[in-house]
Design a protein around this motif. Structure first.
Motif, PDB file in Angstrom:
ATOM      1  N   SER A   1      50.811  -8.531  40.925  1.00  0.00           N
ATOM      2  CA  SER A   1      49.847  -8.986  40.420  1.00  0.00           C
ATOM      3  C   SER A   1      48.746  -7.638  41.156  1.00  0.00           C
ATOM      4  CB  SER A   1      48.872  -9.414  41.499  1.00  0.00           C
ATOM      5  OG  SER A   1      49.841 -10.787  41.443  1.00  0.00           O
ATOM      6  N   LEU A   2      48.883  -6.668  42.395  1.00  0.00           N
ATOM      7  CA  LEU A   2      48.560  -5.378  43.062  1.00  0.00           C
ATOM      8  C   LEU A   2      48.507  -4.433  41.159  1.00  0.00           C
ATOM      9  CD1 LEU A   2      48.844  -5.571  46.285  1.00  0.00           C
ATOM     10  CD2 LEU A   2      47.494  -5.577  45.742  1.00  0.00           C
ATOM     11  N   LYS A   3      49.879  -4.234  40.777  1.00  0.00           N
ATOM     12  CA  LYS A   3      49.389  -3.505  39.505  1.00  0.00           C
ATOM     13  C   LYS A   3      48.632  -4.133  38.541  1.00  0.00           C
ATOM     14  CE  LYS A   3      54.142  -1.594  39.863  1.00  0.00           C
ATOM     15  NZ  LYS A   3      55.789  -1.626  39.751  1.00  0.00           N
ATOM     16  N   GLU A   4      48.550  -5.372  37.689  1.00  0.00           N
ATOM     17  CA  GLU A   4      48.010  -6.086  37.170  1.00  0.00           C
ATOM     18  C   GLU A   4      46.590  -5.590  37.637  1.00  0.00           C
ATOM     19  OE1 GLU A   4      47.072  -7.377  33.425  1.00  0.00           O
ATOM     20  OE2 GLU A   4      48.676  -6.619  34.051  1.00  0.00           O
TER      21      GLU A   4
ATOM     22  N   GLU B   1      45.241  -3.514  39.390  1.00  0.00           N
ATOM     23  CA  GLU B   1      44.421  -1.899  38.744  1.00  0.00           C
ATOM     24  C   GLU B   1      44.458  -1.645  38.139  1.00  0.00           C
ATOM     25  OE1 GLU B   1      46.495   3.092  40.396  1.00  0.00           O
ATOM     26  OE2 GLU B   1      47.541   0.395  40.572  1.00  0.00           O
ATOM     27  N   LYS B   2      44.872  -1.665  36.721  1.00  0.00           N
ATOM     28  CA  LYS B   2      45.291  -1.307  35.283  1.00  0.00           C
ATOM     29  C   LYS B   2      43.810  -2.105  34.751  1.00  0.00           C
ATOM     30  CE  LYS B   2      47.866  -3.460  31.620  1.00  0.00           C
ATOM     31  NZ  LYS B   2      49.517  -3.539  30.707  1.00  0.00           N
ATOM     32  N   GLN B   3      43.564  -3.243  35.016  1.00  0.00           N
ATOM     33  CA  GLN B   3      42.013  -4.284  35.309  1.00  0.00           C
ATOM     34  C   GLN B   3      41.042  -3.400  35.418  1.00  0.00           C
ATOM     35  OE1 GLN B   3      42.834  -6.060  32.346  1.00  0.00           O
ATOM     36  NE2 GLN B   3      44.836  -6.160  32.509  1.00  0.00           N
ATOM     37  N   GLY B   4      41.305  -2.253  36.292  1.00  0.00           N
ATOM     38  CA  GLY B   4      40.090  -2.212  37.059  1.00  0.00           C
ATOM     39  C   GLY B   4      39.102  -2.377  38.682  1.00  0.00           C
ATOM     40  N   LEU B   5      40.517  -3.699  38.328  1.00  0.00           N
ATOM     41  CA  LEU B   5      39.347  -4.230  39.802  1.00  0.00           C
ATOM     42  C   LEU B   5      40.133  -3.490  41.131  1.00  0.00           C
ATOM     43  CD1 LEU B   5      40.160  -7.586  38.472  1.00  0.00           C
ATOM     44  CD2 LEU B   5      38.135  -6.986  38.620  1.00  0.00           C
ATOM     45  N   ILE B   6      40.724  -3.007  40.826  1.00  0.00           N
ATOM     46  CA  ILE B   6      41.394  -2.585  42.936  1.00  0.00           C
ATOM     47  C   ILE B   6      41.902  -1.045  42.208  1.00  0.00           C
ATOM     48  CG2 ILE B   6      41.833  -4.994  43.427  1.00  0.00           C
ATOM     49  CD1 ILE B   6      44.590  -3.872  43.577  1.00  0.00           C
ATOM     50  N   VAL B   7      41.687  -0.018  43.360  1.00  0.00           N
ATOM     51  CA  VAL B   7      42.093   0.718  43.653  1.00  0.00           C
ATOM     52  C   VAL B   7      42.847   1.392  44.357  1.00  0.00           C
ATOM     53  CG1 VAL B   7      40.897   3.632  44.157  1.00  0.00           C
ATOM     54  CG2 VAL B   7      40.084   2.025  42.542  1.00  0.00           C
TER      55      VAL B   7
ATOM     56  N   THR C   1      36.915  -2.069  42.972  1.00  0.00           N
ATOM     57  CA  THR C   1      36.454  -1.258  42.234  1.00  0.00           C
ATOM     58  C   THR C   1      34.339  -1.978  42.614  1.00  0.00           C
ATOM     59  OG1 THR C   1      36.872  -2.307  40.545  1.00  0.00           O
ATOM     60  CG2 THR C   1      38.368   0.009  40.918  1.00  0.00           C
ATOM     61  N   GLU C   2      34.577  -1.560  42.109  1.00  0.00           N
ATOM     62  CA  GLU C   2      32.930  -2.286  41.847  1.00  0.00           C
ATOM     63  C   GLU C   2      32.841  -2.782  40.262  1.00  0.00           C
ATOM     64  OE1 GLU C   2      29.050  -0.154  40.795  1.00  0.00           O
ATOM     65  OE2 GLU C   2      29.954   1.466  41.573  1.00  0.00           O
ATOM     66  N   ALA C   3      33.699  -3.310  40.108  1.00  0.00           N
ATOM     67  CA  ALA C   3      34.085  -4.469  39.002  1.00  0.00           C
ATOM     68  C   ALA C   3      34.777  -5.537  39.758  1.00  0.00           C
ATOM     69  CB  ALA C   3      34.909  -3.910  38.289  1.00  0.00           C
ATOM     70  N   GLY C   4      35.620  -5.285  40.929  1.00  0.00           N
ATOM     71  CA  GLY C   4      36.125  -6.268  41.790  1.00  0.00           C
ATOM     72  C   GLY C   4      35.035  -7.639  42.577  1.00  0.00           C
ATOM     73  N   GLU C   5      34.084  -6.160  42.995  1.00  0.00           N
ATOM     74  CA  GLU C   5      33.405  -6.225  43.803  1.00  0.00           C
ATOM     75  C   GLU C   5      32.768  -7.705  43.293  1.00  0.00           C
ATOM     76  OE1 GLU C   5      31.222  -3.234  45.550  1.00  0.00           O
ATOM     77  OE2 GLU C   5      32.907  -2.533  46.723  1.00  0.00           O
ATOM     78  N   ALA C   6      32.344  -7.077  42.046  1.00  0.00           N
ATOM     79  CA  ALA C   6      31.687  -8.950  41.684  1.00  0.00           C
ATOM     80  C   ALA C   6      32.295  -9.916  41.361  1.00  0.00           C
ATOM     81  CB  ALA C   6      30.807  -7.626  40.603  1.00  0.00           C
ATOM     82  N   LEU C   7      33.469 -10.041  41.102  1.00  0.00           N
ATOM     83  CA  LEU C   7      33.844 -10.869  41.435  1.00  0.00           C
ATOM     84  C   LEU C   7      34.075 -11.946  42.210  1.00  0.00           C
ATOM     85  CD1 LEU C   7      37.634  -9.371  38.840  1.00  0.00           C
ATOM     86  CD2 LEU C   7      35.424 -11.273  38.393  1.00  0.00           C
ATOM     87  N   ILE C   8      33.793 -11.305  43.356  1.00  0.00           N
ATOM     88  CA  ILE C   8      33.390 -12.319  44.795  1.00  0.00           C
ATOM     89  C   ILE C   8      32.946 -13.324  44.445  1.00  0.00           C
ATOM     90  CG2 ILE C   8      33.209 -12.067  46.842  1.00  0.00           C
ATOM     91  CD1 ILE C   8      34.013  -9.349  47.319  1.00  0.00           C
ATOM     92  N   PRO C   9      31.630 -13.309  44.365  1.00  0.00           N
ATOM     93  CA  PRO C   9      31.039 -14.807  44.171  1.00  0.00           C
ATOM     94  C   PRO C   9      31.550 -16.063  43.479  1.00  0.00           C
ATOM     95  CG  PRO C   9      29.956 -12.581  43.390  1.00  0.00           C
ATOM     96  CD  PRO C   9      31.159 -12.792  43.594  1.00  0.00           C
ATOM     97  N   SER C  10      31.989 -15.180  42.195  1.00  0.00           N
ATOM     98  CA  SER C  10      32.938 -16.273  41.533  1.00  0.00           C
ATOM     99  C   SER C  10      33.511 -17.323  41.738  1.00  0.00           C
ATOM    100  CB  SER C  10      33.490 -15.619  39.867  1.00  0.00           C
ATOM    101  OG  SER C  10      31.307 -15.160  39.959  1.00  0.00           O
TER     102      SER C  10
END
Length: 84
Positions: free
Chosen positions: A29-32, A34-40, A56-65
């Motif tokens: 899950s972590l590798k995926e 990271e690959k999708q740009g959600l975590i560093v 990442t910013e993209a990962g942070e943007a998912l939090i409300p959803s």
């Protein structure tokens, strides 16, 4: 709690927070993510080696959803239990 804004978290801390997850599933899950740009993933070259994960910013943007989806899931569990 898991990964939160402006916070780094180590693998074992994540594993403790996700009840019942196996090492294989967490690693994949972590590798995926990271690959999708959600975590560093940050690896520190020290003894013993240390790895930390952050959103990442993209990962942070998912939090409300994700919070909304989790709340919906809880509501659905209550409704299903009420009809059983």
């Amino acid at each position: 709690m898991g990964i939160v804004k402006n916070k780094r978290i180590r693998y074992n801390e994540l594993k403790r927070q996700v009840d019942g997850i196996t090492n294989m599933v967490l690693s994949q899950s972590l590798k995926e993510m990271e690959k999708q740009g959600l975590i560093v993933r940050t690896q520190f070259m020290e003894i013993p080696p240390r790895v930390e994960y952050s959103l990442t910013e993209a990962g942070e943007a998912l939090i409300p959803s994700l919070k909304s989806l989790a709340e919906w899931g809880k509501e659905m569990q209550i409704k299903v239990k009420a009809h059983v």
